[in-house]
Design an enzyme around this catalytic site. Sequence first.
Site, PDB file in Angstrom:
ATOM      1  CB  SER A 188      -0.898   0.037   1.235  1.00 57.50           C
ATOM      2  OG  SER A 188      -1.908  -0.919   1.140  1.00 57.50           O
ATOM      3  CD  GLN A 189      -1.184   6.948  -1.106  1.00 59.30           C
ATOM      4  OE1 GLN A 189      -2.310   6.473  -1.034  1.00 59.30           O
ATOM      5  NE2 GLN A 189      -0.960   8.195  -1.425  1.00 59.30           N
TER       6      GLN A 189
END
Lengths: 232, 791
Positions: free
Chosen positions: A80-81
């Site tokens: 994920s970011q």
Amino acid sequence: MKKIILIFFILILLFSFSEDEFKIKRLSMVKTQIESRGITDKRVLNALKEVPRHLFVPEEQKKHAYEDRPLPIGFGQTISQPYIVALMTELLQLNENSKVLEIGTGSGYQAAILSKIVKEVYTIEIYAELAEKAKERFKKLGYTNIFTLNADGYYGWKEKAPFDGIIVTCAASFIPPPLLKQLKIGGIMVIPVGKPFTVQNLLLVKKISDEKIITEVITEVIFVPLIRGNVR
Amino acid sequence: MLDKIISYIILFFVSSLILAYEILFIRIFSLVQWQGYVSLIISLALSGFGISGTILIFLKKFIKNSLSFSFLLVIFHFVISLVCLFIFCIVPFNPFQIGWSKKEFIYLFLQFFTLIPFFTLGALIVGIQFISNFKVSEVYFINLIGSSIGAFLPVVLLHFFSPYQSLMLLFFLYGILIIIIGVIKYRTFNCLFLICLPILLHFLITNFNLLKISEYKGLQYALKLPEAKIITEKNTPLSTIHVIKAKGLREVKGLSYSFTGEIPEQICIYFDGDNASPINPFNEEIKKLEFLSYTTQALPYYLLEDSIDKVLIVGTGGGEGILRALYFNAKEIKGIELNKGVIDLMKNELSEFSGNIYNLENVDVKNCDASDYIKNTKEFFDIIEIALLDSFIGSGLNSIGENYIYTVESLFEFYSKLTNRGIIAITRWLKEPAYDSIKIFSLAIEMAKTYRIEDFLNKIVFIRSANTSTLCISKNKINIDKVKKFLEKMCFEPIFFYGIDKNDIEKFYKSKNSDLFETCIKLVQEGNYVKDYIFDIRPTTDDRPYYYNFIKLKTIKLIWEKGAKFIPFNEWGFLLLVILFSFVSIFCFAFIILPLFFSKKLKLSEIKKNNIVVFLYFFIIAISYFFIEVVLIQKFSLFIMHPVYSITIVIVTMLFFSGLGSLFFEKFKNKIIIFSFIIFILLIYLFFINKIFNFLFHYNFIIRIMLSIILIGIPSFFMGMPYPSLFSIIKEKRPILACWAYGINGFASVISILSANILSIIYGFKLVLLFSILLYFLAFILYLLFNKKIT
């Protein structure tokens, strides 16, 4: 012999330079992507500063490890970011005595962040190869309070329940009932709900009692099964 | 004579291949990507038609022997098309990454570019016949008949082969044709090697998995789960169906948090790789599927409580709606499923797993269109459940497609088939922003106003879960206490019921976006709020059935301000259409203007002399022809009531009868009759077609098809005449102008499809029809002008 030692020292120097470089990037990431977006929990910020995100991505993605986006990690999965990882961690409101369950180990980065804050992290991954790789990574990097299971996350981890917090890291069209059962009263679950491939609601689910659940929409996110998280 | 026959065979085959390729290509890439995006690509690629006209102008003087040139071009076309198809397959375009990866635009451009050669060269081959010594009427006739066969062929082939297999088959036949012509005309066997090309491409595609379904489609996600396997696969003209079994595969829409029981592992049906319809394991112990009663779709059952006689499920799919009705002890369950492939699978291969629900005594699933069924049925229902009929993503990218279920007229048809205590339940995905759910509410309010349903606000309730919203419309006043009990039990939120206020909302769901509740209140209280809202939530009608379009000018401004990620790419349908229209118009116009710059050098002074009239005439007749086609597809979709067959019948009939008309245009010395008749018939359709349909609607499907052919054929016959009328004159007196006219007509075809879509989204089909009538009138004036000038 002298030449070999010299080469050895140069390599160490280079390695430490690159490690320093990653550290600089990591600190910059925390400042520009995390703190600037309103994450204030010191434990979360410290965890993000400590955990070497670049060691959780494939070699060819290392140079992108601290960019403000998700990255592919193989097997059709991604990490994920950074902001999403920070946000979801902060929302759980954990402390050093907490026990947390993660559904979707992926690269293991989220679990590593959690492990810096809580007592125990239990993480489940449905893909066997990913689970194995994550397990090896945790061992190599010395995360001894993370326990990995290769299983269907729908069922949670009954034997280790209840949990103070549950974090689900891929889009779901519904909240699996077993997970709600395994959440402590007063506990918090963070889960993106909605159909994959488009914008979902990142939900904060608070268990008031066995009969009552309150949810709050935190933000809109884009979670796809192959892209673990990207804020809109 | 032999040359003429061979030329006409080439013309016929290439004309049919162009149409068939377009349709099959759209089907292939609806499977691997999303239909909306593919349709856009095709629209761009059809620009090749226009480019071919400009190429013809420059090539004309080099064409000594049109047959030899055509034959060489055919070989080139064949080879290049296969190579380009291969390149198209390997370009890794991913529409979801357009938001943050600029290279996706390059991939998109590359994919578009690989389609251009097929259509350009194909149109060039056709164009050469038009400018050759053959009679225009004959050439046009064969071109249109070939095109009509090309439109019809895929519908037949897709019953037996996959879209990709069908395409490879056509290319194989193309190769055979080239070989035969080579042998007969040129006594050469050198073409034999060509037949290896489609075989090679087939080998590459199947063995290297080049036609990969997008990794962002549900099917690919399911296939990555442990122990995943495809149980069965089925091709139909509507879609390609995959049935997947995998560990951990579970799909439940609108599930309550208060459900603590078990959700079994399911099998899922995927339509064109997406839009999962789950099949639950059922072995007569319906209580094991208790979770079905913990969804927003279960509300009408709770409201009715007492014995439920008849339930209608619109879109039965994997049978979830049927199981829910069984759970609540419905005595009789009727289902509608448009896709015959699903019914066959549920009754046969999947019957054991699904508990044979499609074959139960009290369950009757019909293969028909929902609107067709509801208009003709004499039955009444306690509950009509309109299931989630589209994928979350599919509706967005398909937002330039029509839907005739979510219209004011259709909703009223459903409402009128309720018993005195009956309830309709419509469930939609709850998106962010929630324009989709708001639109269905807007639709219901408009239905009540249009058909003067008394005390409507007491008969409507709208609730939500985390990701679905369910709107219930009752024949009677709804018991709000029961609704509140249901909401409390399920931890669902109300969006609207009569007397709702702020204290009723956000008990279980806090959302910083309370737009849903407030907007619905405003829709009820303020008549004009629809206009003010930032998204297009106008109630859709049969005349403007674009339910999935949410973009209007205000929205574009918002996207501009907030960035492209505000509205996901999959919802861009209308916006993409506008962008595409602009791009294609500029692109096409440039190619039309290009010959004007070289006119002196190439001695093309005829173009400059007569350019305005020729440009306008061939531009207008193409625009109006395709506008009429779009309108007739809409009108006859409501009459024939089958999305695939209605489009096919309209296109095939129009092309066929226009082709016939082109053969007979010379019989009409006075062209006034042709244009007058076209305008007259279209005016009748404008004012009376709905009345005609109402009169004829009670006939069965086959008779309606035959009647459609007559009703479409009559105006089409005359519509096939304007093109050859002027083209034959130009060809005789100004040959270079003929090339230019061919190109203009081609470009106009592309622009007309796009602009017809845009106009009908904004203003509806009636206006499009009116506009095309005016255009035919203008074309007539231009015809007279040009005729006068040239003589």
